[in-house]
Write a protein that holds these residues in place. Structure first.
Motif, PDB file in Angstrom:
ATOM      1  N   ARG A 261       0.848  -1.201   0.000  1.00 12.45           N
ATOM      2  CA  ARG A 261       0.000   0.000   0.000  1.00 12.45           C
ATOM      3  C   ARG A 261       0.874   1.238   0.000  1.00 12.45           C
ATOM      4  O   ARG A 261       1.818   1.330   0.792  1.00 12.45           O
ATOM      5  CB  ARG A 261      -0.901   0.034   1.243  1.00 12.45           C
ATOM      6  CG  ARG A 261      -1.905  -1.110   1.317  1.00 12.45           C
ATOM      7  CD  ARG A 261      -2.640  -1.129   2.644  1.00 12.45           C
ATOM      8  NE  ARG A 261      -3.082  -2.481   2.941  1.00 12.45           N
ATOM      9  CZ  ARG A 261      -2.341  -3.431   3.487  1.00 12.45           C
ATOM     10  NH1 ARG A 261      -1.086  -3.159   3.845  1.00 12.45           N
ATOM     11  NH2 ARG A 261      -2.820  -4.635   3.678  1.00 12.45           N
ATOM     12  N   ILE A 262       0.551   2.168  -0.893  1.00 11.72           N
ATOM     13  CA  ILE A 262       1.254   3.453  -0.904  1.00 11.72           C
ATOM     14  C   ILE A 262       0.213   4.563  -0.773  1.00 11.72           C
ATOM     15  O   ILE A 262      -0.976   4.344  -1.022  1.00 11.72           O
ATOM     16  CB  ILE A 262       2.092   3.651  -2.179  1.00 11.72           C
ATOM     17  CG1 ILE A 262       1.205   3.562  -3.416  1.00 11.72           C
ATOM     18  CG2 ILE A 262       3.210   2.614  -2.243  1.00 11.72           C
ATOM     19  CD1 ILE A 262       1.918   3.933  -4.695  1.00 11.72           C
ATOM     20  N   SER A 263       0.683   5.732  -0.402  1.00  9.27           N
ATOM     21  CA  SER A 263      -0.256   6.805  -0.107  1.00  9.27           C
ATOM     22  C   SER A 263       0.428   8.148  -0.287  1.00  9.27           C
ATOM     23  O   SER A 263       1.658   8.236  -0.302  1.00  9.27           O
ATOM     24  CB  SER A 263      -0.726   6.642   1.348  1.00  9.27           C
ATOM     25  OG  SER A 263      -1.493   7.739   1.744  1.00  9.27           O
ATOM     26  N   ASP A 264      -0.378   9.204  -0.410  1.00 10.75           N
ATOM     27  CA  ASP A 264       0.169  10.554  -0.412  1.00 10.75           C
ATOM     28  C   ASP A 264      -0.896  11.538   0.062  1.00 10.75           C
ATOM     29  O   ASP A 264      -2.021  11.138   0.387  1.00 10.75           O
ATOM     30  CB  ASP A 264       0.734  10.942  -1.793  1.00 10.75           C
ATOM     31  CG  ASP A 264      -0.327  10.989  -2.868  1.00 10.75           C
ATOM     32  OD1 ASP A 264      -1.488  11.298  -2.560  1.00 10.75           O
ATOM     33  OD2 ASP A 264      -0.001  10.716  -4.040  1.00 10.75           O
ATOM     34  N   GLY A 265      -0.527  12.810   0.105  1.00  5.27           N
ATOM     35  CA  GLY A 265      -1.443  13.829   0.612  1.00  5.27           C
ATOM     36  C   GLY A 265      -2.073  14.666  -0.482  1.00  5.27           C
ATOM     37  O   GLY A 265      -2.464  15.804  -0.241  1.00  5.27           O
ATOM     38  N   THR A 266      -2.179  14.107  -1.712  1.00  3.77           N
ATOM     39  CA  THR A 266      -2.768  14.899  -2.794  1.00  3.77           C
ATOM     40  C   THR A 266      -4.253  15.113  -2.521  1.00  3.77           C
ATOM     41  O   THR A 266      -4.933  14.273  -1.952  1.00  3.77           O
ATOM     42  CB  THR A 266      -2.539  14.274  -4.184  1.00  3.77           C
ATOM     43  OG1 THR A 266      -2.979  12.913  -4.182  1.00  3.77           O
ATOM     44  CG2 THR A 266      -1.076  14.308  -4.548  1.00  3.77           C
TER      45      THR A 266
ATOM     46  N   VAL B 126      -0.232  -2.758  -6.101  1.00  2.00           N
ATOM     47  CA  VAL B 126      -0.359  -2.066  -4.816  1.00  2.00           C
ATOM     48  C   VAL B 126      -1.726  -1.406  -4.727  1.00  2.00           C
ATOM     49  O   VAL B 126      -2.420  -1.241  -5.724  1.00  2.00           O
ATOM     50  CB  VAL B 126       0.707  -0.950  -4.637  1.00  2.00           C
ATOM     51  CG1 VAL B 126       2.099  -1.538  -4.524  1.00  2.00           C
ATOM     52  CG2 VAL B 126       0.616   0.087  -5.762  1.00  2.00           C
ATOM     53  N   GLN B 127      -2.099  -1.064  -3.514  1.00  2.00           N
ATOM     54  CA  GLN B 127      -3.212  -0.151  -3.293  1.00  2.00           C
ATOM     55  C   GLN B 127      -2.626   1.256  -3.195  1.00  2.00           C
ATOM     56  O   GLN B 127      -1.673   1.478  -2.462  1.00  2.00           O
ATOM     57  CB  GLN B 127      -3.942  -0.471  -1.984  1.00  2.00           C
ATOM     58  CG  GLN B 127      -4.547  -1.851  -1.903  1.00  2.00           C
ATOM     59  CD  GLN B 127      -5.161  -2.121  -0.536  1.00  2.00           C
ATOM     60  OE1 GLN B 127      -5.591  -1.221   0.159  1.00  2.00           O
ATOM     61  NE2 GLN B 127      -5.189  -3.383  -0.149  1.00  2.00           N
ATOM     62  N   TYR B 128      -3.226   2.186  -3.943  1.00  2.00           N
ATOM     63  CA  TYR B 128      -2.792   3.586  -3.857  1.00  2.00           C
ATOM     64  C   TYR B 128      -3.917   4.356  -3.154  1.00  2.00           C
ATOM     65  O   TYR B 128      -5.013   4.492  -3.688  1.00  2.00           O
ATOM     66  CB  TYR B 128      -2.534   4.117  -5.268  1.00  2.00           C
ATOM     67  CG  TYR B 128      -2.216   5.589  -5.369  1.00  2.00           C
ATOM     68  CD1 TYR B 128      -1.459   6.243  -4.401  1.00  2.00           C
ATOM     69  CD2 TYR B 128      -2.631   6.334  -6.472  1.00  2.00           C
ATOM     70  CE1 TYR B 128      -1.157   7.593  -4.517  1.00  2.00           C
ATOM     71  CE2 TYR B 128      -2.331   7.683  -6.601  1.00  2.00           C
ATOM     72  CZ  TYR B 128      -1.597   8.299  -5.618  1.00  2.00           C
ATOM     73  OH  TYR B 128      -1.303   9.638  -5.741  1.00  2.00           O
TER      74      TYR B 128
END
Lengths: 201, 201
Positions: free
Chosen positions: A100-105, A128-130
C-alpha cells in the motif's frame, strides 16, 4: 496493514498520515531526497515530533535533472512536479515488501495529481493499493481538520524550511544560473507542521 | 463537527460512515425515501445495529417520476441515479443547521458522481463542506477494510433488501408497466451490511 506514505512535513501530508493512522494502518512515512540538500531533515523532525516512523528514500539525480529541464522548457514547474511525484510513487510501489502506498494529494490540486487512468495503471503495474485520504476533502474541510490537529507555520515557499521536491528543484535551477522566481509562482505560501495541537478530534 | 451522511445500509456508505466517525465527526445518517415503499427500514435497521444516529428524509415524488422518465428515455438508469443523488445532496445541504454533508461515492464509480465543477458548485451554493471519505480509495482498499469491519450480505439488486434509490425507482417503473430488467443491468450485485465484525482495525 502497512502503508508507505509520501511525506513532506507539510499540512496536507501530515493530515493524510493522521487519517491513515486513525483508520488502523501502520503508517511508514517516506521522504524523497535527491541527495543534493539535506532538507529532508525538516520532514524527519516533524515526523519525530508527531511520533511517526520515518525514512528517507534517495531517488536518482537524473530524475531531478530531467525535471529541471522540464521547468526550463515549460517556463513553469507543473510538469516537473508531476514527473517527480510519479517517479517517487513508482519507486516506493516497486519495493517488494510494499502493498500500500499513499500521499497527501487533494481534490483541489492540479499537480501533482494522478487521474483515474494513471491511478489504476500504478496500482496494476505494481500490484499495490494507492490510497489518497484527502482526495474526497475540499480545502475548507482540510483547513478545519489541520487547524484543530496541528501547530502550523505558513511562509512563502522560498523561505520555508521544508522537505518537498520544490526545494531541491529550485536549488538545481539556481546552480544552473536560473532564478527559480522566473519559473515558480511569485507568492506561493506553503505550510510546515511543527507539532500536535491535539491528536484526537 | 456534525456531518450528515447519505446512507443506504450498503458496504460503501457504511464504510464511509465508519471513516467519518474515526476522524472525530458526529455522524448523522440520512436515508432518502420517496414515500412509495418502506425499504428505508433496512438502512435504519443496519444503522441501529452499527450504533449510528439515523433519520429518513422524504423527497418529493416528482423527483422519482422525473427520474423514471429519464430511465425510459435513456434505456439505462445512469442519468436518473445521478439526478436523484444530486437532488438528495441539495436537499440535505439546504437545511439551515447543516454545515457538512457526505456520501459513500467511490473513486471507481461512474454514477452517482459529482465532478470537480459540480462539487464546488454544491459547496458554494449551500455553503457546506461536501466530504467523500471513499473518493481516494480503490476497490481493493474498500474491500479489504469493509471485509474486516462488517458482516456483509451480497445479492443481486433485484433480490436485496436495501434502501438505495434503485429500489423505489424499479418499483415505479413496474407500476408503469415497464420491466426494470430492460433498463437496469442484468446481473448487478449489491451489498447490505448486517453488523460489525469488529469496530477497530
Amino acid at each position: 496493514m502497512e502503508v508507505y506514505h509520501l511525506y513532506s512535513g507539510g499540512k496536507d501530508s501530515s493530515l493524510a498520515a493522521w487519517i491513515l493512522q486513525k483508520l488502523g494502518y501502520e503508517v511508514k512515512l517516506v521522504t524523497i531526497s535527491f541527495g543534493l540538500l539535506d532538507n529532508w531533515k525538516y520532514a524527519k523532525e516533524t515526523a519525530d515530533r508527531l511520533g511517526f516512523n520515518h525514512e528517507v528514500v534517495v531517488l536518482g539525480r537524473e530524475i531531478l535533472e530531467e525535471a529541471a529541464e522540464m521547468c526550463i522548457r515549460d517556463g513553469h514547474p507543473s510538469n516537473a512536479i508531476q514527473f517527480i511525484h510519479e517517479k517517487a510513487l513508482e519507486e516506493i510501489a516497486s519495493r517488494k515488501d510494499v502493498e500500500r502506498i499513499s500521499d497527501g494529494t487533494r481534490r483541489d490540486d492540479r499537480v501533482p495529481f494522478l487521474d483515474l487512468r494513471r491511478t489504476r495503471s500504478l496500482e496494476d503495474r505494481f500490484n499495490v493499493q494507492y490510497i489518497r485520504p484527502l482526495l474526497g476533502l475540499g480545502y475548507k474541510t482540510i483547513r478545519e481538520l489541520a487547524e484543530k490537529l496541528f501547530i502550523i507555520e505558513i511562509r512563502e515557499s522560498e523561505k520555508l524550511e521544508k522537505s518537498d521536491y520544490e526545494v531541491e528543484l529550485r536549488h538545481l535551477l539556481r546552480l544552473r544560473g536560473i532564478d527559480p522566481l522566473t519559473i515558480f509562482p511569485k507568492r506561493h505560501y506553503q505550510s510546515r507542521v511543527l507539532g500536535w495541537k491535539k491528536q484526537d478530534l
